[in-house]
Write a protein that holds these residues in place. Structure first.
Motif, PDB file in Angstrom:
ATOM      1  N   ILE A  58     -56.948  22.772 -48.188  1.00  0.00           N
ATOM      2  CA  ILE A  58     -56.906  21.997 -46.959  1.00  0.00           C
ATOM      3  C   ILE A  58     -57.108  20.537 -47.364  1.00  0.00           C
ATOM      4  CG2 ILE A  58     -57.781  21.763 -44.625  1.00  0.00           C
ATOM      5  CD1 ILE A  58     -56.864  24.606 -45.322  1.00  0.00           C
ATOM      6  N   CYS A  59     -56.104  19.694 -47.125  1.00  0.00           N
ATOM      7  CA  CYS A  59     -56.131  18.308 -47.593  1.00  0.00           C
ATOM      8  C   CYS A  59     -56.268  17.364 -46.403  1.00  0.00           C
ATOM      9  CB  CYS A  59     -54.858  17.980 -48.372  1.00  0.00           C
ATOM     10  SG  CYS A  59     -54.504  19.116 -49.735  1.00  0.00           S
ATOM     11  N   TYR A  63     -61.355  22.724 -49.433  1.00  0.00           N
ATOM     12  CA  TYR A  63     -60.902  21.554 -48.694  1.00  0.00           C
ATOM     13  C   TYR A  63     -61.260  20.274 -49.446  1.00  0.00           C
ATOM     14  CZ  TYR A  63     -65.593  20.884 -46.489  1.00  0.00           C
ATOM     15  OH  TYR A  63     -66.929  20.673 -46.236  1.00  0.00           O
ATOM     16  N   ILE A  64     -60.301  19.342 -49.412  1.00  0.00           N
ATOM     17  CA  ILE A  64     -60.418  18.079 -50.129  1.00  0.00           C
ATOM     18  C   ILE A  64     -60.767  16.995 -49.121  1.00  0.00           C
ATOM     19  CG2 ILE A  64     -59.233  16.408 -51.599  1.00  0.00           C
ATOM     20  CD1 ILE A  64     -57.354  18.671 -52.472  1.00  0.00           C
ATOM     21  N   ASP A  65     -61.969  16.493 -49.209  1.00  0.00           N
ATOM     22  CA  ASP A  65     -62.443  15.430 -48.324  1.00  0.00           C
ATOM     23  C   ASP A  65     -62.765  14.223 -49.194  1.00  0.00           C
ATOM     24  OD1 ASP A  65     -63.549  13.771 -46.471  1.00  0.00           O
ATOM     25  OD2 ASP A  65     -65.043  15.189 -45.727  1.00  0.00           O
ATOM     26  N   PRO A  66     -61.918  13.196 -49.210  1.00  0.00           N
ATOM     27  CA  PRO A  66     -62.123  12.093 -50.154  1.00  0.00           C
ATOM     28  C   PRO A  66     -63.291  11.189 -49.809  1.00  0.00           C
ATOM     29  CG  PRO A  66     -60.270  11.612 -48.719  1.00  0.00           C
ATOM     30  CD  PRO A  66     -60.697  13.019 -48.409  1.00  0.00           C
ATOM     31  N   LYS A  67     -63.758  11.217 -48.567  1.00  0.00           N
ATOM     32  CA  LYS A  67     -64.808  10.271 -48.169  1.00  0.00           C
ATOM     33  C   LYS A  67     -65.725  10.900 -47.128  1.00  0.00           C
ATOM     34  CE  LYS A  67     -61.417   8.206 -45.083  1.00  0.00           C
ATOM     35  NZ  LYS A  67     -61.745   9.164 -44.031  1.00  0.00           N
ATOM     36  N   PRO A  68     -66.453  11.938 -47.487  1.00  0.00           N
ATOM     37  CA  PRO A  68     -67.330  12.590 -46.514  1.00  0.00           C
ATOM     38  C   PRO A  68     -68.361  11.615 -45.953  1.00  0.00           C
ATOM     39  CG  PRO A  68     -67.854  13.292 -48.752  1.00  0.00           C
ATOM     40  CD  PRO A  68     -66.586  12.522 -48.837  1.00  0.00           C
TER      41      PRO A  68
END
Length: 761
Positions: A11-12, A346-351
């Protein structure tokens, strides 16, 4: 050696200029898939980074006696994550390389490249009246650039922001057709590069989903009690692609993939909305035809009817920045040929960091006019927690665990019933196909009689599930069969079922199913066969884990069970079938039954199962036959409660995150590593050095997290694999140092940090 698949559903998220960071992560996922394919086939790895992953897989094999294969087979994305998901999916499906994309991101993802030609200032005096505003934004010591951009990049960013601000007002500064052209160039570059084999096995489908927002919306009919129908406007769209038909070249026409990428990343205010005319203009400029245009538009925009030309599409993350649901729905008809560990990654670049923020850090004051508007349109939808999605996955896993508890409680009574039915010496007999057929029929009749009143509910649930599945088959083939039209088709099917007397499932208390219902189930109850074989496979695995018998001796039996299961699973896919004869409900039902040929397949299954059982250890044969013949008893008890959820392909789904906050060896933290978060998450569009920085950290963070995710599917202690992880990270640095010339000092710092992590460990 035991085999297992680690299947990744990716999930991107969106992230504006952090798309470059996510490219680094998805490139590492691509590397892992390539290394896994090489290891599985006994081929040498194609470079030193992939060789490090192969060493990890070899360590797992020697430690656990386990041959693990990593398969990214479901990808869902929104906005910047959607673009990266599309490129990754195409590379996996086609065998093309992601390497050409790196230069695209580094060279073309720049403000000066993205600016619409009509918006570019022709001289330093263009819109001279905007100059005071530029000075205000850029020149003050407390201005936006001063506060959000690192000192070494401020001059470059100031120059580009000046051109951006003086470009034009009240229109998106970035060009839509230029963006489309860049995407088409990227797909052409992938196709022109080296092409290898598909990265996941033949027969394993790859499904891709990207979210899009239909700005104008389309009408949907909804049924109510009163009024009987209403019309509502729907704005959510999910564009789906699959290689289930094994198209040449991956997921399909690259024009269609570029269309999806352009649509999902139409960030409001930065890029203009997408319409079909823009794609037509870009293709005309290239002299390129689009043969599948009409079919594609009809498929992805069915709610627009003949008005697809007028559809206006904007960024997918406006309404769905974390598209878990389509990925979860895709689990239903996955093949299963060996043990599976399913992960949602899931890829979360800036949580924890907002996509666009117009407020200062101090939030004690009420937001202003623009802050409120942008927050409502962008921040809130994008940053809404994924709690609902995670709770849905956890609820599914809870049902699976509950089902297992029920089965454990029922097992003594079911096994006693089987022993009473066939005798204690039954399991010493040599199984044959006729015997297995007679035994399973007798067990099913006994389970139906013993269930008494419960069997009626069980039979109606099965019947309802089959009819709904058949209606879904028709809808998958015809994208326009939706809303009220779908309801009408379901009604026609149910009318035919009642006309045949199938809805009278039971013949009375303790008499089991009626002949009409039995015939219907024999022709159409695919779900029962699949649940039964999955149950047998799970039982065998549990007994192996309990060391009831030697796992290596039972491995041929387990492999055979997976092979038998695959034949039934193939019939779940719409692509297994030729066109259905739907001239009437009767011909539709009969045509599906004829193409499925389940009774014939049952006979073949009995024969091959009998042969496999004859060569299996006695204890394994005992466990399999108890599960296979006892399954009707379990199914009668659990299906009404759990709707078959717990007997799916997978054990409880596990969830993993890849973000800068989760790494263990390289430097962690968003602010500590990424430059793209600066300037309201547009930072990487203003500096080549920033793009190089974020791309490198994407690869390192991706490798660090993927390494840990792989290890978590095994029994290998992390301490035994840490040396390989550090080698992997150093190999990535060596591979990229010659390309990333704007950040030479960063390589030395990261190597020092990796060396320090060895000392601290």
């Amino acid at each position: 050696m035991r085999e297992k698949e680690l299947r990744l559903a990716l999930i991107c998220y969106g992230g504006i200029s952090l798309a470059i960071y996510m490219h680094g992560i998805t490139k590492e996922i691509w590397r892992v898939a390539r290394a896994s394919r090489s290891f599985h086939k006994g081929l040498p790895p194609e470079n030193r980074v992939e060789a490090a992953y192969v060493r990890l897989l070899a360590l797992i094999a020697s430690h656990d006696d386990l041959k693990l294969r990593i398969l990214p087979d479901i990808i869902a994305g929104a906005s910047a994550g959607g673009i990266n998901g599309i490129f990754l999916a195409q590379a996996i499906a086609s065998g093309e390389s992601l390497d050409p994309l790196t230069e695209m991101w580094l060279e073309k993802a720049d403000v000066d490249e993205l600016l619409d030609p009509d918006a570019r200032p022709f001289s330093r005096f263009s819109k001279f009246w905007a100059t005071p505003l530029v000075w205000l934004a850029l020149g003050r010591r407390s201005g936006t650039v001063q506060r959000t951009v690192a000192a070494e990049a401020r001059d470059e960013v100031r120059a580009k922001v000046s051109r951006l601000v003086r470009a034009r007002w009240f229109e998106p500064p970035f060009g839509g057709q230029g963006f489309t052209t860049m995407l088409l160039d990227a797909f052409d570059a992938m196709k022109a590069g080296p092409i290898g084999e598909r990265l996941i096995p033949k027969g394993q489908p790859l499904d891709l989903f990207v979210t899009v927002t239909d700005f104008g919306g389309y009408c949907e009919q909804l049924r109510l009690n009163s009024p009987s129908e209403i019309i509502e406007t729907e704005h959510r769209l999910t564009l789906s692609f699959s290689d289930r038909r094994e198209k040449v070249g991956g997921l399909g026409d690259s024009v269609e993939l570029a269309f999806a990428a352009r649509a999902t990343a139409s960030f409001p205010g930065a890029f203009p909305p997408l319409n079909v005319a823009e794609i037509d203009r870009a293709l005309a400029a290239r002299g390129r035809a689009w043969d599948t245009r009409a079919a594609f538009l009809s498929r992805i925009l069915p709610g627009h009817g003949d008005e697809t030309e007028n559809a206006v599409l904007i960024d997918g993350s406006v309404l769905a920045n974390a598209p878990f649901k389509p990925a979860l729905d895709a689990l239903r008809d996955r093949p299963a040929r060996r043990e599976i560990d399913r992960r949602f990654v899931y890829i979360d670049p800036k949580p924890g960091i907002q996509a666009v923020s117009l407020t200062k850090k101090g939030k004690t004051q009420l937001p202003g006019f623009f802050s409120t508007i942008f927050g409502a349109m962008s921040d809130i939808p994008r940053e809404q927690p994924i709690r609902d999605s995670l709770e849905a996955i956890e609820a599914r896993s809870t049902r699976i665990r509950r089902m297992q508890h029920i089965i454990d409680a029922l097992r003594p009574d079911v096994e006693a019933a089987i022993e009473g039915l066939f005798g204690r010496t039954f399991f010493l007999d040599h199984p044959t196909a006729p015997r297995i057929k007679a035994w399973r029929n007798r067990a099913q009749e006994r389970a139906a009689r013993d269930a008494n009143y419960a069997f009626s509910a069980y039979g109606h649930i099965k019947l309802s599930g089959i009819v709904e599945e058949l209606a879904g088959f028709a809808a998958k083939r015809d994208a326009h069969l939706r809303g009220a039209k779908f309801d009408d088709f379901r009604h026609i099917l149910w009318t035919e079922v009642r006309a045949r007397g199938i809805d009278q499932v039971t013949g009375g208390l303790g008499k089991g199913a009626t002949p009409a219902a039995i015939g219907f189930f024999r022709d159409h109850d695919l779900g029962f066969r699949i649940r039964r074989l999955r149950f047998v496979i799970r039982t065998l695995r549990i007994r192996i884990d309990q060391r009831a018998f030697d796992g290596a001796e039972a491995e041929p039996l387990r492999a055979k069970l997976f092979m038998l299961l695959a034949r039934y699973l193939d019939r779940e896919s719409i692509n297994y079938y030729r066109d259905f004869d739907d001239s009437s409900a009767a011909t539709f039902l009969d045509d599906v039954a004829r193409q499925r040929a389940l009774s014939q397949l049952d006979g073949e299954t009995d024969a091959e199962l009998a042969e496999a059982l004859a060569n299996a250890p006695k204890a394994a044969r005992h466990a399999v036959l108890f599960a296979y013949l006892g399954f009707p008893f379990y199914d009668v008890s659990t299906l009404p409660l759990l709707q078959g959820e717990g007997l799916s392909e997978f054990d409880p789904v596990k969830i993993d995150r890849i973000s800068p906050e989760d790494v263990t060896v390289v430097r962690r933290g968003v602010a500590e590593t990424l430059k793209g978060i600066q300037f309201n998450s547009f930072g990487a569009f203003f500096s080549r050095a920033y793009r190089e920085n974020d791309y490198l950290w994407g690869r390192l963070h991706g490798a660090d997290r993927l390494f840990d995710i792989i290890l978590s599917a095994t029994q290998v202690p992390p301490a035994e694999a840490n040396a390989i992880k550090r080698e992997l990270l150093l190999e990535i640095l060596d591979e990229e140092e010659g390309r990333l010339t704007k950040i030479p000092d960063l390589f030395a710092k990261i190597r020092q940090e990796i060396a320090a992590s060895v000392v601290s460990a």
